[in-house]
Design a protein around this motif. Structure first.
Motif, PDB file in Angstrom:
ATOM      1  N   SER A   1     -25.287 180.389  38.357  1.00  0.00           N
ATOM      2  CA  SER A   1     -24.298 180.577  39.398  1.00  0.00           C
ATOM      3  C   SER A   1     -24.841 181.429  40.541  1.00  0.00           C
ATOM      4  O   SER A   1     -24.663 181.129  41.715  1.00  0.00           O
TER       5      SER A   1
ATOM      6  N   LEU B   1     -10.791 176.259  48.810  1.00  0.00           N
ATOM      7  CA  LEU B   1     -11.461 175.433  47.811  1.00  0.00           C
ATOM      8  C   LEU B   1     -10.513 175.320  46.622  1.00  0.00           C
ATOM      9  O   LEU B   1     -10.447 176.226  45.796  1.00  0.00           O
TER      10      LEU B   1
ATOM     11  N   ARG C   1     -10.470 173.290  41.692  1.00  0.00           N
ATOM     12  CA  ARG C   1     -10.437 173.757  40.306  1.00  0.00           C
ATOM     13  C   ARG C   1      -9.063 173.552  39.673  1.00  0.00           C
ATOM     14  O   ARG C   1      -8.956 173.345  38.476  1.00  0.00           O
TER      15      ARG C   1
ATOM     16  N   PHE D   1     -19.523 172.681  33.929  1.00  0.00           N
ATOM     17  CA  PHE D   1     -19.741 173.688  34.970  1.00  0.00           C
ATOM     18  C   PHE D   1     -19.155 173.147  36.255  1.00  0.00           C
ATOM     19  O   PHE D   1     -19.518 172.068  36.708  1.00  0.00           O
ATOM     20  N   LEU D   2     -18.222 173.911  36.826  1.00  0.00           N
ATOM     21  CA  LEU D   2     -17.537 173.440  38.028  1.00  0.00           C
ATOM     22  C   LEU D   2     -17.787 174.432  39.155  1.00  0.00           C
ATOM     23  O   LEU D   2     -17.515 175.617  39.014  1.00  0.00           O
ATOM     24  N   ARG D   3     -18.308 173.957  40.261  1.00  0.00           N
ATOM     25  CA  ARG D   3     -18.605 174.852  41.376  1.00  0.00           C
ATOM     26  C   ARG D   3     -18.038 174.264  42.655  1.00  0.00           C
ATOM     27  O   ARG D   3     -18.241 173.086  42.961  1.00  0.00           O
ATOM     28  N   SER D   4     -17.333 175.114  43.394  1.00  0.00           N
ATOM     29  CA  SER D   4     -16.758 174.672  44.658  1.00  0.00           C
ATOM     30  C   SER D   4     -17.679 175.072  45.806  1.00  0.00           C
ATOM     31  O   SER D   4     -18.185 176.189  45.832  1.00  0.00           O
TER      32      SER D   4
ATOM     33  N   ALA E   1     -18.128 174.899  50.203  1.00  0.00           N
ATOM     34  CA  ALA E   1     -17.556 174.555  51.496  1.00  0.00           C
ATOM     35  C   ALA E   1     -18.660 173.962  52.369  1.00  0.00           C
ATOM     36  O   ALA E   1     -19.817 174.324  52.229  1.00  0.00           O
TER      37      ALA E   1
END
Lengths: 533, 138, 336
Positions: free
Chosen positions: C31, C106, C109, C121-124, C126
């Motif tokens: 991360s 964002l 999620r 694994f979730l990533r926002s 922009a």
């Protein structure tokens, strides 16, 4: 420094310095209370027009504690009951759900199975007192029926109401994690069931109060309310139920803010719009279908954590506007609302406010005393026009399910929430004590000790509840739940099977979970529980 | 470059979103990236999101009393996983005494209903900048 | 070694520690790595170079489509389906930054809350001013996730406009999600995407008009050139993401279109384009930001509304640019 008020109402309607006879729409002259289109007052009803049901929203802790609260309030003179469930029950969770643990019974009553309903409504004369409820759609009526059966009341004698809020609940703080279609279906099941089995019960209360607390103005509130009413009416008609079989038991629970005359106009306009809509568009023949009951809860959003006594003044002014507008039942949002669910002290102040208005002012001796006021008649007509324009606009944007799924409703509410707080911050809306005439915290002590008392979550419920689940006849429960699942997959009315399920000791969370499964969603949206069947 | 990444959440069954939605918009309008978690969050879900999103500040909007019970769980949980983003609380339900108790537990800032946008933005900018400096993100 | 995007710390981030964390499957390191690369922290290109050799195993699926089509729900379902087939799944959710404030909400999620127990694994991210629908660092984030060990990376973007086609360059297979009743089905899917996307999914296909929507897209596909890399022709499928219906078929359509080679490498022209992009980005930053050209320009224009932009252009280019290039070259020489 003097502040000139903005020259528009809160919904943005521009107002002149004064009004005269030319402003009174000719079509509206000659209207009488109790006659179509009912702007001046609904049809004769019990309690008689000119008086109203006086009550305070209640419910806290477990069912027994809430029951005592109801009895105390009735002893103080309240003439109706309105019960709100706690956060977990409102989200269709049982008290043993991990997300429930810190909120059991702190913002309403914790209710999740048959015994709770029995404890909740013990010693209440269900055939004489109106019992209203803010519970998720469907779940209150089965509980009420079981209590009636247990205490020897005929179901068809039951009075009261249940709010229905399928469209906007998920985006205005009453999320149940049920899909849109399920929410609409549950609402229609209740309306249809009650139209046959509980003719004195208002199974369809359009609750515009709760969603308008997201910063909506009067026009937006009623427009969204009418959009929902119209959709549900059409859905129930599609089931083959005659309009006059259920329309007489539609009611609207509206908000009441501080813009005094606008709130009055809003209610008058609502009655007029409803009447014309029912008779001319939906073809209702029974005058009882045309005349809608409007009840109200005064706005919690309008109250401030600063200078708490000001909230008593606000509640009084709002209640006054409601009485002048002919509201059928009134609840005053209590002075401690910014901090908590009402204390007994605050409840008492709310009740006494209503009683003073009723018994000391003489206002209620005359129906619609503001009828014929140039300003009020003009504002009523103007509000009516704007509400209807917005209804047409929203209905033109597509099916409500699509507006739900595409996030249109969500954006609508988000936008109004932001707008409201911006207005406060930029002082476009003045709120005494909050953004004008402030007091330093050390001087702002009145009523703070009462209002800042806290209630501990009723976690002691959890162990007995778990034991109850272990000790029940689970074969019977699971058979009943399976019936709910099957019925939910078809178009069978769910009220009887859910009543049977509660009777077989199924819980609120289990029944809701099974309904979710019927609609293709997981039993528990948080993955903490598996379906027991 | 962003002013910072801010996580916004509501705990338990606290569903009043008015404050959170307004703050999200305010932060966005001033250059922050808001990871909006929304309702029904728990210390565990906040921890996971804080790690995955490497946020600079964790913001919790409070309209019920649940924060009083959740914060004592959340702070140690974040500490155990070495998540160093400061946690701030906002909401008109938070009394002056609550604020003191929360700060004693490790909450970096409490915004009550008197808090003005300008002050909120300044504080959030400072907290985010400090954390980004510590993390070397800059 | 360049000192691009110098942070206030002199030495820059502890890349070696992070790289070793990445190899040990530490999610915090993962991360943080993404954050630092996204912020173009000092040494980021060298760090990316270090892990480049460990990339190539992941397959990237782009999911695009307008609001309300149920795209997030479908992405979540695809993720679970991939997990059940034994893959390690990561999701990048890209949302547009405000062109005015540079900020962003964002919110993806929320719609994928059910994925946490599966280890997704979730990533926002922009877009941060980039125009093609993805951010500058999306491709880098993909590589970082790839090196970490995720072998199915789903990128969810809103891009339904004509310009938002970056996803086509970054993803191996691109899905376009639509739903019935969006008016003219084909209008809802803009030209660029239509020409090159691989799988068209009509979601909410339990609603009226689903078959018509499918037919409309099929008709359009017959007219335009379709099939991203000259491989399998585009296919149109139906799904109901909320119940999972049709998801298996979508996954199969995706799997059958993914590159077969164990290690996926970019084609030479893709590499050229990527380096051009990287250099463009660097040149832009050096010239306009580090060397202060934007500030000088602002001062030159300040308060006046009669300036001829073409004249100014002549003044800034090529002198300022040449100066910038010389400065950059000098720096490289001194740090070599």
């Amino acid at each position: 420094m003097t502040h000139r008020p903005a020259r528009t109402t809160r919904s943005g309607i521009p107002v002149k310095d004064y009004y005269d006879a030319d402003d009174w729409r000719p079509a509206d002259r000659g209207e009488a209370p109790g006659a179509f289109p009912y702007a001046r007052g609904r049809r004769d009803h019990a309690p008689p027009v000119g008086s109203w049901i006086q009550r305070e929203l209640s419910g806290e802790g477990d069912a027994k504690r809430s029951n005592q609260q109801f009895l105390d309030l009735m002893a103080h003179g309240q003439t109706g009951l309105d019960i709100i469930c706690d956060g977990p029950s409102g989200a269709l969770m049982d008290p043993d759900h991990p997300l429930a643990t810190h909120a059991i019974g702190t913002q309403g009553v914790s209710v999740c199975h048959k015994q709770d309903f029995l404890d909740l409504l013990q010693n209440i004369p269900l055939d004489r007192i109106s019992v209203s409820a803010s519970f998720p759609p469907l779940f209150f009526v089965p509980g009420l029926c079981l209590a009636a059966r247990a205490y020897g009341f005929a179901i068809d004698a039951l009075r009261g109401s249940t709010v229905l809020n399928p469209f906007y609940s998920e985006v205005s703080g009453l999320g149940t994690n049920l899909p849109f279609d399920a929410r609409v279906r549950l609402s229609c099941d209740v309306i249809e069931f009650c139209s046959k089995a509980m003719p004195r019960f208002h199974a369809f209360v359009e609750d515009t109060y709760f969603f308008s607390e997201s910063g909506l103005n009067a026009v937006e509130e009623m427009a969204l309310g009418f959009v929902e009413i119209r959709h549900l009416v059409r859905e129930v008609q599609r089931r083959g139920v005659d309009i006059d079989a259920f329309a007489p038991r539609i009611a609207i629970l509206v908000n009441c803010g501080m813009e005094f005359f606008e709130e009055i106009a809003k209610i008058r306009a609502t009655r007029r719009l409803f009447a014309r809509m029912m008779r001319d568009e939906f073809g209702a023949k029974d005058p009882r279908s045309w005349s809608v009951i409007v009840t109200s809860h005064t706005s919690g959003l309008s109250l401030t954590p600063q200078q708490l006594p000001n909230n008593i003044v606000r509640g009084t002014i709002q209640a006054l506007s409601l009485v002048l507008a002919g509201a059928h039942a009134v609840e005053i949002s209590t002075f401690d609302e910014p901090y908590r669910t009402p204390t007994p002290e605050a409840h008492l102040v709310g009740l006494r406010t209503q009683q003073i208005i009723d018994l000391e002012t003489g206002i209620a001796k005359v129906v619609d005393p503001l009828g014929g006021s140039y300003f009020v008649e003009w504002l009523t007509a103007e509000t009516e026009k704007r509400i209807w324009e917005m209804v047409v606009d929203i209905e033109g944007r597509g099916h409500p399910r699509d507006l739900n799924d595409s996030g249109w409703f969500r954006r609508f509410f988000d936008d109004r929430m932001r707008r409201y707080l911006q207005e406060i911050e930029q002082r476009a809306r003045l709120v005494v004590g909050m953004n004008i005439h402030k007091l330093p915290p050390e001087k702002d002590t009145l009523l703070r000790d009462v209002s800042q008392r806290k209630i501990r979550p009723a976690r002691e419920r959890v162990r007995p509840f778990k034991e109850f689940k272990l000790n029940r006849d689970f074969d019977r429960t699971s058979a009943a739940l399976r019936k709910v699942l099957e019925a939910a997959k078809t178009t069978h009315n769910l009220v009887p099977v859910v009543t049977d399920a509660f009777d077989a000791h199924a819980t609120l969370g289990e029944i809701a979970g099974v309904v979710r499964m019927a609609y293709g969603e997981p039993f528990d949206p948080f993955g903490e529980f598996q379906s027991p069947i | 470059m962003t002013k910072g990444r801010v996580l916004l959440a509501m705990l338990g069954t606290d569903q009043h979103e008015l404050g959170a939605v307004a703050i999200a918009g305010l932060l966005r309008d001033h250059g922050f990236e808001v990871v909006y978690l929304g309702r029904f969050q728990t210390p565990k879900t906040i921890l996971q999101a804080a790690i995955d999103e490497d946020v600079d500040v964790i913001g919790i909007s409070c309209h019920s009393w649940e924060f009083l019970d959740y914060v004592p769980e959340l702070i140690p949980l974040l500490g155990e996983s070495e998540v160093d983003a400061p946690v701030v609380l906002g909401g008109s339900v938070i009394t002056a005494e609550d604020a003191l108790a929360m700060k004693a537990l490790g909450i970096a800032e409490v915004f009550d209903s008197d808090a003005q946008s300008g002050a909120i933005l300044d504080r959030m900018s400072m907290l985010a900048a400090e954390r980004r400096a510590r993390a070397g993100i800059g | 070694m360049t000192s691009e995007g110098a942070t206030h710390g002199g030495t820059g981030p502890e890349w070696q520690v992070l790289l070793s964390g990445l190899r040990q499957r530490d999610r915090r390191a993962l991360s943080r790595f993404i954050s630092l690369v996204e912020a173009r922290a000092a040494g980021w290109q060298d760090a990316m170079h270090c892990l480049f050799a460990e990339t190539g195993r992941a397959r990237v699926v782009g999911v695009t489509g307008s609001l309300g089509t149920g795209k997030s729900t479908l992405t979540g379902r695809l993720a679970v389906e991939f997990i059940e087939r034994g893959h390690a799944v990561a999701i990048l959710a890209v949302d547009p930054s405000s062109p005015f404030s540079g900020g962003a909400i964002l919110g993806d999620r929320i719609r994928m809350a059910n994925l946490a127990p599966h280890g997704v694994f979730l990533r926002s991210m922009a877009t941060r001013g980039a125009h093609g629908g993805l951010s500058r660092a999306t491709r880098d984030a993909v590589r970082i996730l790839d090196a970490f060990g995720f072998d199915r990376i789903l990128i969810e973007t809103v891009g339904a406009g004509q310009d938002e086609i970056d996803i086509l360059r970054v993803a191996d297979v691109t899905l376009v999600v639509s739903m019935p009743g969006q008016g003219d089905e084909v209008q809802a899917i803009k030209a660029g995407i239509m020409e090159i996307a691989d799988v068209f999914v009509v979601n909410k296909s339990d609603c009226a008009g689903a078959d018509q929507a499918v037919a409309d897209i099929q008709a359009m596909l017959r007219v335009t050139k379709s099939g991203a890399r000259g491989g399998a022709p585009a296919v149109v499928l139906k799904s109901v993401a909320t119940t999972g219906s049709g998801v298996r078929e979508v996954v199969e359509a995706i799997q059958s279109r993914l590159p077969r080679a164990e290690i996926r490498r970019s084609a030479p022209n893709e590499i050229v384009e990527e380096v051009v992009e990287l250099v463009d980005g660097r040149l832009h930053d050096v010239f306009w930001n580090e060397l202060g050209a934007r500030q000088r320009l602002r001062e030159r224009v300040s308060g006046r509304d009669d300036v001829d932009p073409y004249l100014l252009f002549g003044e800034f280019f090529p002198q300022d640019l040449v100066r910038a290039l010389l400065a950059a070259a000098r720096e490289r020489r001194t740090s070599d």
